[in-house]
Design a protein around this motif. Structure first.
Motif, PDB file in Angstrom:
ATOM      1  N   PHE A 107       1.073  -1.468  -0.351  1.00 39.91           N
ATOM      2  CA  PHE A 107       0.283   0.198  -0.063  1.00 39.91           C
ATOM      3  C   PHE A 107       0.828   1.387   0.353  1.00 39.91           C
ATOM      4  O   PHE A 107       0.655   2.560  -0.606  1.00 39.91           O
ATOM      5  N   SER A 108       1.775   1.350   1.162  1.00 40.69           N
ATOM      6  CA  SER A 108       2.798   2.119   0.656  1.00 40.69           C
ATOM      7  C   SER A 108       3.338   2.470  -0.761  1.00 40.69           C
ATOM      8  O   SER A 108       3.319   3.732  -1.262  1.00 40.69           O
ATOM      9  N   ILE A 109       4.082   1.557  -0.821  1.00 39.86           N
ATOM     10  CA  ILE A 109       4.952   1.682  -2.719  1.00 39.86           C
ATOM     11  C   ILE A 109       3.398   1.823  -3.372  1.00 39.86           C
ATOM     12  O   ILE A 109       3.911   3.723  -3.932  1.00 39.86           O
ATOM     13  N   ALA A 110       2.406   2.138  -3.401  1.00 43.11           N
ATOM     14  CA  ALA A 110       1.374   2.204  -4.796  1.00 43.11           C
ATOM     15  C   ALA A 110       1.252   3.842  -3.967  1.00 43.11           C
ATOM     16  O   ALA A 110       1.258   4.339  -4.951  1.00 43.11           O
ATOM     17  N   ARG A 111       0.976   3.887  -2.460  1.00 40.66           N
ATOM     18  CA  ARG A 111       0.839   5.547  -2.448  1.00 40.66           C
ATOM     19  C   ARG A 111       1.645   6.574  -3.223  1.00 40.66           C
ATOM     20  O   ARG A 111       1.892   7.692  -3.735  1.00 40.66           O
ATOM     21  N   ASP A 112       3.206   5.975  -2.976  1.00 40.05           N
ATOM     22  CA  ASP A 112       4.500   6.834  -2.608  1.00 40.05           C
ATOM     23  C   ASP A 112       4.198   6.830  -4.080  1.00 40.05           C
ATOM     24  O   ASP A 112       4.703   8.403  -4.953  1.00 40.05           O
ATOM     25  N   PHE A 113       3.785   6.391  -5.128  1.00 40.94           N
ATOM     26  CA  PHE A 113       3.344   6.447  -6.966  1.00 40.94           C
ATOM     27  C   PHE A 113       2.677   7.110  -7.077  1.00 40.94           C
ATOM     28  O   PHE A 113       2.791   8.217  -7.917  1.00 40.94           O
ATOM     29  N   GLU A 114       1.732   7.045  -6.010  1.00 44.13           N
ATOM     30  CA  GLU A 114       0.589   8.408  -6.787  1.00 44.13           C
ATOM     31  C   GLU A 114       0.584   9.499  -6.367  1.00 44.13           C
ATOM     32  O   GLU A 114       0.557  10.190  -7.164  1.00 44.13           O
ATOM     33  N   SER A 115       1.440   9.661  -4.797  1.00 44.10           N
ATOM     34  CA  SER A 115       1.587  10.896  -4.940  1.00 44.10           C
ATOM     35  C   SER A 115       2.997  11.455  -5.886  1.00 44.10           C
ATOM     36  O   SER A 115       3.272  12.632  -5.654  1.00 44.10           O
ATOM     37  N   GLY A 116       3.742  10.953  -6.440  1.00 46.28           N
ATOM     38  CA  GLY A 116       4.768  11.339  -7.165  1.00 46.28           C
ATOM     39  C   GLY A 116       5.669  10.543  -6.680  1.00 46.28           C
ATOM     40  O   GLY A 116       7.028  11.358  -7.013  1.00 46.28           O
ATOM     41  N   PHE A 117       5.661  11.061  -5.429  1.00 45.38           N
ATOM     42  CA  PHE A 117       6.895  10.596  -4.160  1.00 45.38           C
ATOM     43  C   PHE A 117       7.660   9.597  -4.570  1.00 45.38           C
ATOM     44  O   PHE A 117       9.271  10.154  -4.752  1.00 45.38           O
ATOM     45  N   SER A 118       7.619   8.694  -5.571  1.00 46.21           N
ATOM     46  CA  SER A 118       8.494   7.452  -6.442  1.00 46.21           C
ATOM     47  C   SER A 118       9.700   8.264  -7.086  1.00 46.21           C
ATOM     48  O   SER A 118      10.384   7.309  -7.321  1.00 46.21           O
ATOM     49  N   ARG A 119       9.204   9.008  -8.227  1.00 43.93           N
ATOM     50  CA  ARG A 119       9.538   9.413  -8.640  1.00 43.93           C
ATOM     51  C   ARG A 119      10.826  10.184  -8.776  1.00 43.93           C
ATOM     52  O   ARG A 119      11.872  10.306  -8.560  1.00 43.93           O
ATOM     53  N   ARG A 120      10.629  10.662  -7.298  1.00 42.24           N
ATOM     54  CA  ARG A 120      11.584  11.779  -6.618  1.00 42.24           C
ATOM     55  C   ARG A 120      12.515  10.671  -6.826  1.00 42.24           C
ATOM     56  O   ARG A 120      14.062  11.011  -6.949  1.00 42.24           O
ATOM     57  N   VAL A 121      12.616   9.378  -6.011  1.00 48.71           N
ATOM     58  CA  VAL A 121      13.306   8.661  -5.464  1.00 48.71           C
ATOM     59  C   VAL A 121      13.847   7.718  -6.279  1.00 48.71           C
ATOM     60  O   VAL A 121      15.449   7.851  -6.720  1.00 48.71           O
ATOM     61  N   MET A 122      13.026   7.739  -7.265  1.00 47.73           N
ATOM     62  CA  MET A 122      13.689   7.472  -9.266  1.00 47.73           C
ATOM     63  C   MET A 122      15.270   8.319  -9.760  1.00 47.73           C
ATOM     64  O   MET A 122      15.594   7.772 -10.075  1.00 47.73           O
ATOM     65  N   LEU A 123      14.564   9.548  -9.714  1.00 49.67           N
ATOM     66  CA  LEU A 123      15.740  10.028  -9.919  1.00 49.67           C
ATOM     67  C   LEU A 123      17.229  10.230  -8.932  1.00 49.67           C
ATOM     68  O   LEU A 123      17.650  10.740  -9.340  1.00 49.67           O
ATOM     69  N   ALA A 124      16.400  10.469  -8.132  1.00 53.78           N
ATOM     70  CA  ALA A 124      17.615  10.592  -7.021  1.00 53.78           C
ATOM     71  C   ALA A 124      18.386   9.369  -6.753  1.00 53.78           C
ATOM     72  O   ALA A 124      19.999  10.045  -6.590  1.00 53.78           O
ATOM     73  N   THR A 125      18.334   7.886  -7.070  1.00 55.72           N
ATOM     74  CA  THR A 125      19.052   7.388  -6.763  1.00 55.72           C
ATOM     75  C   THR A 125      19.668   6.225  -8.165  1.00 55.72           C
ATOM     76  O   THR A 125      18.679   5.519  -8.774  1.00 55.72           O
ATOM     77  N   PRO A 126      20.627   6.327  -7.828  1.00 56.35           N
ATOM     78  CA  PRO A 126      20.768   5.406  -8.810  1.00 56.35           C
ATOM     79  C   PRO A 126      20.752   3.706  -9.039  1.00 56.35           C
ATOM     80  O   PRO A 126      20.853   2.720  -9.873  1.00 56.35           O
ATOM     81  N   HIS A 127      20.401   3.183  -8.022  1.00 57.16           N
ATOM     82  CA  HIS A 127      20.060   2.332  -7.351  1.00 57.16           C
ATOM     83  C   HIS A 127      18.753   2.275  -7.181  1.00 57.16           C
ATOM     84  O   HIS A 127      18.164   2.232  -5.998  1.00 57.16           O
ATOM     85  N   ARG A 128      17.940   1.656  -8.125  1.00 60.57           N
ATOM     86  CA  ARG A 128      16.368   1.856  -8.440  1.00 60.57           C
ATOM     87  C   ARG A 128      15.763   0.712  -7.361  1.00 60.57           C
ATOM     88  O   ARG A 128      14.815   0.485  -6.757  1.00 60.57           O
TER      89      ARG A 128
END
Lengths: 283, 259, 352
Positions: A107-128
């Motif tokens: 659920f947390s992962i899904a919420r993070d994608f929904e809010s765009g938070f995951s994009r931030r993470v995917m941009l920031a870390t080279p090790h997704r």
């Protein structure tokens, strides 16, 4: 064209300073990324009662309802679990709590994608893939807390545990393995759908898999189609091992861990391919 | 609508309620399927319980088939409540408040969808259950009684949902009350006949819990023979719940609509 | 990979795109062959309505979305093949300021600096500096969930600067903000370009924003760039001011048109450059000819003996440019297209 600090000749502005800071890289960065993501999820879990309470109350609720309401079932001829019905149900609820803790991570992962938070993470870390580890570790921390609380309540309610210290360690490890399976399964769904509306898709199959084990009575006393399904359901062995360990026996334990490993590898592939899927869709 | 009778008003609201319920398969399909899945698992998983001395039937399916009626009733409680809460949030209720419609008509109408769904699902559970091998001990003549009771349960639980929704006025809060209502179901005589519950504290809770009597009313029809006593209690509980929570909902809604 | 393949064409440009295309499964071409060249240190404004393809283009340039066709280099790195290097040289504040409502600004900084591989000893200091820079020091220990829209955007901006990127992508940075917060953010963006020499790629649906901030503007519509240049050049391409005349009596409209015919190309209705003539009020509008000025208009009206209630001359705006290039007004142009990249987030700004 990077590192163009000398362009202005003025006082180095803040935004630039980190260009002069060395950057951590390689496996160290992978681990640091995973750790900080885990920290964030654990932090949210403990500071947000809306996340904390259901994770603790749901298993307690099932434990009370099943152990309290169904105890008469232990008098059915052939019910041969030595430590009483409360302990028998505790073995199931422990596995269930660990599994649902993992689903909540989805659920947390899904919420993070929904809010765009995951994009931030995917941009920031080279090790997704550190995302998978980060969410998993957080889920395990949660599971340990919930399992510990369940033990306290169980023992207070007169549960009869005859495990030695080694058995107890194995129980906790088993719960964590179950938790990990659930995280990998649910994250695979979350990475693919990236919306909290996929919640039922994470929850319902897990719920079904759990209830298609010998929930109320030992496997031998099952009948009909549920017996057939439970016979091939890997979670049956996990639930049984959990019950055996509570009674101080190690039957089925090796098989249970072995099955967790095999299923875990498959689900890891499922989760990782989900992450790649998310990357292709832009998070 | 200014001169329409209360009945006409309620009918219009009911039409909207039924149509909007039936147009959302995503909401009603789980409410239909999930209870059947649970009863299928329990019928097989707890069949051993029928070997206990004093168990009233030798088929756990027959024993447990009453549970989906309650479970789908809880789903409709949540759906009806969520619908009303959403109507409050979106201002639909304010629009209704500007018309001369009576509160009672408004609530009765909103419950139309719930009753239709309860009757429909009850029929499906009966047909599927009997096809799957459950008995219907009260006899074919008692089928209308079962349908009537299914509708009454849906109405009673629907009123509970309306009351909570009218009080909280927030669809998300409404949704989050779902575990609470399931607790009523689990802490009842759902899995074992009440006298056979071993733990005293659990039996006490199940005896206080009105849901036990709803389940026992339906269960009596499936196990048979026709037992007017338990039926009367079940209908009585429905009537009491409906009266209490309908009044409460009308009051709360009245306060909200400024009347 | 050979050196030739990894070297961006047009050496030194911060962003280069050649024939960039994004096609979604069963969907339209969200981006339909875009060529771009953004110089180092430049502020480039990508202007277009909702659903024009702005965000999709940004997602491709930031490696968050695979390219369907064409190629692009950011910071000299190929977005399709050198994703990690691209990501290391860019910062991005995407449409939703994607903050965790449960974390404070300082905690966000801690997360972001760690993910970006900033050594432990520098994390705290760097975080505090950036928080101060965007003016959030007083709110640094408050949860982001309590922030106003403007504060969220500022924190988002600060987070995107953690690793000192030389190129910054801002996707609709001020959508939904009140005018005050908007101009505060503009100031910060302008400062970044001016003082740090950061290249800024900014998408917007606001004309004033592009006009105010951007050195160069690309106008995008239906996935294609329909015009590009400095705001001044684009406007002068449309060129001439429009004149709008409202006679005192509406029935004089025909006479006004007749009088102005020598001086104006008359536009009746909304067709020409967004200034509509209105038969009810008698308003007439048109574009001035290159050789004529306001004085000629006044003289013509005077000569015809017309009483004028209102007379105005308007310099062309980027809206006029958009209208001239696409035949539609920018505002509301994309409203029927809800979702720009076809996988359901319901984002994009709505309020003007």
């Amino acid at each position: 064209m990077n590192g163009v600090d000398d362009r202005t000749g003025q006082v180095r502005p803040v935004g630039r300073t980190s260009a002069g800071i060395g950057r951590v890289s390689g496996p160290a960065r992978f681990l640091q990324s995973a750790r900080i993501l885990a920290w964030r999820n654990v932090h949210n879990f403990f500071t947000n009662p809306a996340l904390l309470l259901p994770a603790i109350l749901f298993p307690l609720f099932f434990f009370t309802a099943f152990a309290g309401g169904l105890s008469r079932v232990q008098h059915v001829p052939g019910f041969n679990y030595p430590n009483g019905y409360t302990t028998f149900q505790f073995g199931f609820v422990l596995v269930q709590a660990a599994a649902f803790g993992g689903v909540f991570a989805g659920f947390s992962i899904a919420r993070d994608f929904e809010s765009g938070f995951s994009r931030r993470v995917m941009l920031a870390t080279p090790h997704r893939s550190s995302m998978i580890l980060g969410y998993s570790v957080a889920a395990m921390v949660r599971a340990v807390v919930v399992v510990t609380l369940l033990f306290v309540v169980g023992l207070a309610s007169g549960m009869n545990v005859s495990s030695g210290p080694a058995d107890l360690v194995l129980i906790v490890l088993l719960a964590m393995a179950m938790n990990m399976l659930a995280v990998l399964f649910a994250s695979g769904i979350a990475f693919r759908f990236r919306t909290i509306q996929a919640g039922p898709l994470m929850q319902t199959p897990m719920f079904m898999a759990l209830f298609l084990t010998p929930v109320y009575v030992p496997y031998e006393l099952l009948s009909g189609w549920v017996k057939t399904v439970a016979g091939v359901n890997p979670l049956t062995k996990v639930v049984e091992a959990s019950r055996y360990l509570l009674a101080g026996m190690t039957d089925e334990v090796a098989i249970a861990f072995g099955l967790c490993l095999v299923v875990g590898l498959v689900l890891f592939g499922w989760s990782l391919s989900g992450l790649r899927n998310a990357e292709r869709s832009g998070g | 609508m200014a001169h329409a009778s209360a009945f006409d008003q309620a009918r219009e609201i009911a039409r909207r309620s039924v149509v909007s319920t039936m147009r959302r398969p995503a909401q009603i399909v789980p409410a239909l399927i999930f209870p059947m899945f649970l009863v299928a698992i329990n019928a097989s998983g707890l069949d051993a319980a029928t070997k206990l001395p004093g168990f009233p039937t030798d088929s756990y399916l027959t024993f447990a088939l009453a549970v989906p009626f309650i479970q789908s009733g809880i789903f409709s409680l949540l759906n009806a409540g969520t619908d009303l809460a959403r109507d409050i949030e979106t201002g639909f209720m304010d629009r209704m408040a500007l018309t001369p419609i009576s509160r009672a008509a408004l609530i009765a109408g909103e419950l139309g969808g719930v009753i239709v769904q309860g009757v429909l699902f009850g029929t499906i559970y009966l047909v599927v259950g009997v096809a799957a091998g459950s008995g219907f001990g009260a006899g074919a003549a008692a089928v209308p009684l079962l349908i009537l009771l299914a509708g009454s349960i849906a109405l009673a639980l629907g009123c509970v949902g309306m009351f909570v929704a009218a009080r909280v006025g927030d669809s998300e809060v409404m949704q989050s009350t779902f575990p609470l209502f399931f607790m009523f179901m689990f802490f009842s005589s759902m899995a074992i006949p009440r006298p056979m519950i071993e733990k005293d504290w659990f039996r006490t809770i199940a005896t206080i819990n009105p849901v036990s009597y709803l389940i026992e009313g339906i269960r009596g029809l499936f196990i048979g023979p026709l037992d007017w006593g338990s039926l009367a209690i079940a209908f009585g509980v429905c009537a009491a719940l409906t009266a209490i929570f309908l009044t409460g909902a009308a009051r709360a809604l009245g306060a909200r609509l400024g009347r | 990979m050979s050196i030739q393949e990894t070297t961006a064409p047009g050496n030194g440009a911060a962003i280069v795109a050649e024939g960039l295309v994004k096609e979604f499964k069963n969907g339209p071409r969200a981006v339909d062959g875009i060529d771009l060249r953004v110089e180092t240190g430049e502020i480039y404004g990508f202007l277009g309505p909702n659903g024009a393809g702005k965000s999709t283009a940004v997602l491709m340039l930031t490696t968050l979305l695979p390219v369907t066709e064409g190629r692009a280099w950011v910071g000299g790195f190929d977005v399709s093949r050198q994703g990690a290097q691209v990501r290391a040289s860019i910062g991005a504040a995407l449409q939703e300021a994607a903050l965790d409502p449960n974390l404070t600004a300082r905690e966000h900084m801690r997360l972001q600096t760690t993910l970006q591989g900033v050594p432990k000893t520098d994390r705290r200091r760097l975080g505090d500096e950036l928080i101060e820079r965007v003016g959030l020091s007083d709110a640094a220990d408050r949860k982001a969930g309590t922030y106003s829209g403007g504060m969220r955007r500022r924190l988002d901006l600060a987070l995107s600067l953690v690793h000192g990127p030389s190129i910054l992508f801002l996707d609709e940075p001020t959508t939904g903000l009140d005018p005050q917060s908007r101009s505060a953010l503009w100031e910060e963006v302008a400062r970044l370009a001016r003082e740090d020499g950061t290249t800024i790629f900014l998408t917007t649906q606001y004309l004033e924003e592009a006009d105010e901030l951007a050195d160069r503007v690309g106008i995008i519509d239906d996935g294609k760039i329909v015009a590009e240049g400095t705001p001044a050049a684009l406007k002068s391409e449309i060129g001439l001011p429009t004149v709008e005349v409202t006679p005192e009596r509406a029935e004089d409209r025909a006479r006004v048109i007749e009088a102005l015919r020598g001086d104006c190309e008359i536009g009746d209705g909304a067709v020409h450059y967004g200034v509509s003539g209105d038969a009810n009020t008698g308003t007439v509008s048109g574009r001035l000819r290159a050789t004529r000025g306001l004085a000629d208009v006044v003289r013509a009206l005077d000569a015809a003996g017309l009483a004028v209630a209102n007379l105005s001359v308007n310099a062309p705006t980027l809206d006029d440019v958009f209208l001239a290039k696409t035949g539609r007004k920018l505002e509301g142009a994309g409203d029927q297209t809800e979702d720009e990249h076809g996988h359901g987030h319901g984002h994009e700004g709505h309020s003007h």
